[in-house]
Design a protein around this motif. Structure first.
Motif, PDB file in Angstrom:
ATOM      1  N   UNK A   6       0.843  -1.197   0.000  1.00  0.00           N
ATOM      2  CA  UNK A   6       0.000   0.000   0.000  1.00  0.00           C
ATOM      3  C   UNK A   6       0.876   1.244   0.000  1.00  0.00           C
ATOM      4  N   UNK A   7       0.266   2.363  -0.381  1.00  0.00           N
ATOM      5  CA  UNK A   7       0.997   3.631  -0.369  1.00  0.00           C
ATOM      6  C   UNK A   7       1.427   3.989   1.055  1.00  0.00           C
ATOM      7  N   UNK A   8       0.563   3.723   2.038  1.00  0.00           N
ATOM      8  CA  UNK A   8       0.935   4.048   3.419  1.00  0.00           C
ATOM      9  C   UNK A   8       2.128   3.225   3.887  1.00  0.00           C
ATOM     10  N   UNK A   9       2.153   1.942   3.571  1.00  0.00           N
ATOM     11  CA  UNK A   9       3.300   1.132   3.980  1.00  0.00           C
ATOM     12  C   UNK A   9       4.570   1.567   3.248  1.00  0.00           C
ATOM     13  N   UNK A  10       4.429   2.022   1.999  1.00  0.00           N
ATOM     14  CA  UNK A  10       5.607   2.550   1.306  1.00  0.00           C
ATOM     15  C   UNK A  10       6.075   3.825   2.007  1.00  0.00           C
ATOM     16  N   UNK A  11       5.132   4.686   2.395  1.00  0.00           N
ATOM     17  CA  UNK A  11       5.507   5.909   3.121  1.00  0.00           C
ATOM     18  C   UNK A  11       6.258   5.558   4.391  1.00  0.00           C
ATOM     19  N   UNK A  12       5.724   4.609   5.160  1.00  0.00           N
ATOM     20  CA  UNK A  12       6.390   4.198   6.394  1.00  0.00           C
ATOM     21  C   UNK A  12       7.785   3.636   6.117  1.00  0.00           C
ATOM     22  N   UNK A  13       7.904   2.822   5.074  1.00  0.00           N
ATOM     23  CA  UNK A  13       9.212   2.223   4.768  1.00  0.00           C
ATOM     24  C   UNK A  13      10.205   3.278   4.291  1.00  0.00           C
TER      25      UNK A  13
END
Length: 147
Positions: free
Chosen positions: A49-56
Protein backbone atom coordinates in the motif's frame (compact mmCIF):
# COMPACT_ATOMS: atom_id res chain seq x y z
CA UNK A 1 9.33 12.38 1.96
CA UNK A 2 11.08 14.20 -0.75
CA UNK A 3 13.73 16.18 1.03
CA UNK A 4 14.79 17.32 4.44
CA UNK A 5 15.41 20.70 6.03
CA UNK A 6 18.67 22.46 5.20
CA UNK A 7 21.89 21.00 6.53
CA UNK A 8 23.48 22.70 9.49
CA UNK A 9 26.63 20.59 9.81
CA UNK A 10 28.12 17.23 8.99
CA UNK A 11 28.45 14.45 11.55
CA UNK A 12 30.00 11.02 11.16
CA UNK A 13 27.76 8.17 9.95
CA UNK A 14 28.93 6.12 12.92
CA UNK A 15 26.95 8.47 15.19
CA UNK A 16 23.69 7.01 13.84
CA UNK A 17 22.09 4.74 16.45
CA UNK A 18 22.26 1.11 15.33
CA UNK A 19 19.02 -0.37 14.05
CA UNK A 20 19.00 -4.16 13.94
CA UNK A 21 16.36 -6.55 12.63
CA UNK A 22 15.18 -6.97 16.24
CA UNK A 23 14.99 -3.22 16.98
CA UNK A 24 11.60 -1.49 17.09
CA UNK A 25 10.76 -0.28 13.60
CA UNK A 26 11.42 3.45 13.12
CA UNK A 27 8.05 3.81 11.33
CA UNK A 28 6.18 3.40 14.62
CA UNK A 29 4.23 0.24 13.89
CA UNK A 30 4.38 -2.34 16.72
CA UNK A 31 6.82 -4.69 14.99
CA UNK A 32 10.54 -5.30 14.85
CA UNK A 33 12.39 -3.53 12.02
CA UNK A 34 13.24 -6.81 10.28
CA UNK A 35 9.60 -7.92 10.15
CA UNK A 36 8.30 -4.44 9.28
CA UNK A 37 10.13 -1.98 7.04
CA UNK A 38 13.41 -3.90 7.05
CA UNK A 39 11.86 -6.64 4.88
CA UNK A 40 11.13 -4.04 2.21
CA UNK A 41 14.60 -2.50 2.50
CA UNK A 42 16.23 -5.93 2.14
CA UNK A 43 14.02 -6.86 -0.85
CA UNK A 44 12.50 -8.48 -2.80
CA UNK A 45 9.24 -7.72 -0.93
CA UNK A 46 7.50 -4.49 -1.92
CA UNK A 47 5.09 -2.41 0.11
CA UNK A 48 1.52 -3.44 -0.75
CA UNK A 49 0.00 0.00 0.00
CA UNK A 50 1.00 3.63 -0.37
CA UNK A 51 0.94 4.05 3.42
CA UNK A 52 3.30 1.13 3.98
CA UNK A 53 5.61 2.55 1.31
CA UNK A 54 5.51 5.91 3.12
CA UNK A 55 6.39 4.20 6.39
CA UNK A 56 9.21 2.22 4.77
CA UNK A 57 10.62 5.38 3.16
CA UNK A 58 10.53 7.18 6.52
CA UNK A 59 12.42 4.23 8.01
CA UNK A 60 14.89 4.39 5.11
CA UNK A 61 15.58 8.03 5.97
CA UNK A 62 16.02 7.00 9.62
CA UNK A 63 18.56 4.27 8.77
CA UNK A 64 20.04 6.22 5.83
CA UNK A 65 19.21 3.67 3.13
CA UNK A 66 19.73 5.81 0.03
CA UNK A 67 19.45 2.91 -2.48
CA UNK A 68 15.98 2.05 -1.16
CA UNK A 69 14.86 5.68 -1.32
CA UNK A 70 15.98 5.95 -4.94
CA UNK A 71 14.46 2.59 -5.92
CA UNK A 72 11.08 3.59 -4.49
CA UNK A 73 11.07 7.02 -6.15
CA UNK A 74 9.10 7.46 -9.39
CA UNK A 75 11.64 7.54 -12.26
CA UNK A 76 9.89 10.67 -13.63
CA UNK A 77 10.73 12.69 -10.49
CA UNK A 78 13.70 10.78 -9.02
CA UNK A 79 16.79 12.87 -8.29
CA UNK A 80 20.25 11.47 -9.10
CA UNK A 81 21.00 11.11 -5.38
CA UNK A 82 19.55 11.78 -1.94
CA UNK A 83 21.42 14.23 0.27
CA UNK A 84 21.05 12.56 3.67
CA UNK A 85 22.14 14.83 6.50
CA UNK A 86 24.19 12.81 9.00
CA UNK A 87 23.40 15.37 11.73
CA UNK A 88 19.67 14.66 11.46
CA UNK A 89 17.87 12.03 13.56
CA UNK A 90 14.34 11.04 12.62
CA UNK A 91 12.45 10.51 15.87
CA UNK A 92 8.82 9.77 15.04
CA UNK A 93 6.22 9.38 12.32
CA UNK A 94 2.53 10.17 12.55
CA UNK A 95 0.20 9.34 9.66
CA UNK A 96 -2.47 12.04 9.54
CA UNK A 97 -4.51 10.96 6.50
CA UNK A 98 -4.50 8.55 3.58
CA UNK A 99 -6.47 8.64 0.36
CA UNK A 100 -6.67 5.57 -1.89
CA UNK A 101 -3.32 3.79 -2.18
CA UNK A 102 -4.59 0.24 -1.60
CA UNK A 103 -4.09 -2.86 -3.73
CA UNK A 104 -7.13 -1.73 -5.74
CA UNK A 105 -5.78 1.73 -6.64
CA UNK A 106 -3.15 3.11 -9.01
CA UNK A 107 -2.55 6.31 -7.04
CA UNK A 108 -2.75 7.40 -3.44
CA UNK A 109 -1.78 10.12 -1.01
CA UNK A 110 -0.41 10.01 2.51
CA UNK A 111 -0.30 13.07 4.75
CA UNK A 112 2.12 12.72 7.62
CA UNK A 113 4.08 14.51 10.29
CA UNK A 114 7.70 13.42 10.78
CA UNK A 115 9.63 14.55 13.83
CA UNK A 116 13.39 14.97 13.88
CA UNK A 117 16.25 16.51 15.75
CA UNK A 118 19.09 18.33 14.09
CA UNK A 119 22.05 19.28 16.23
CA UNK A 120 19.89 18.57 19.27
CA UNK A 121 17.10 20.93 18.17
CA UNK A 122 13.67 19.39 17.53
CA UNK A 123 11.80 19.95 14.28
CA UNK A 124 8.74 18.76 12.42
CA UNK A 125 8.23 18.07 8.73
CA UNK A 126 4.65 17.89 7.46
CA UNK A 127 4.04 16.64 3.94
CA UNK A 128 1.24 15.40 1.72
CA UNK A 129 2.95 12.79 -0.44
CA UNK A 130 1.62 11.45 -3.72
CA UNK A 131 2.24 7.84 -4.69
CA UNK A 132 1.65 5.96 -7.93
CA UNK A 133 2.15 2.49 -9.32
CA UNK A 134 5.19 1.96 -11.51
CA UNK A 135 5.65 -1.47 -13.08
CA UNK A 136 3.25 -2.84 -10.46
CA UNK A 137 5.01 -1.43 -7.38
CA UNK A 138 4.17 1.66 -5.34
CA UNK A 139 6.60 4.56 -5.79
CA UNK A 140 6.86 8.05 -4.32
CA UNK A 141 5.94 10.64 -6.96
CA UNK A 142 6.18 13.96 -5.12
CA UNK A 143 4.99 15.87 -2.11
CA UNK A 144 3.72 19.20 -0.89
CA UNK A 145 5.07 20.54 2.39
CA UNK A 146 2.60 21.90 4.93
CA UNK A 147 2.62 23.80 8.19
Amino acid sequence: MSRRPARASRAKRSELPAVTTASPCPCGLPAAYGACCGRFHAGPATAPTAELLMRSRYSAFAVRDEPYLLTTWDPATRPPSVDLDPAMRWTGLEILDTTDGSAFHTTGTVTFRARFTQQGRPGVLRERSRFARHEGAWVYADGVFGE
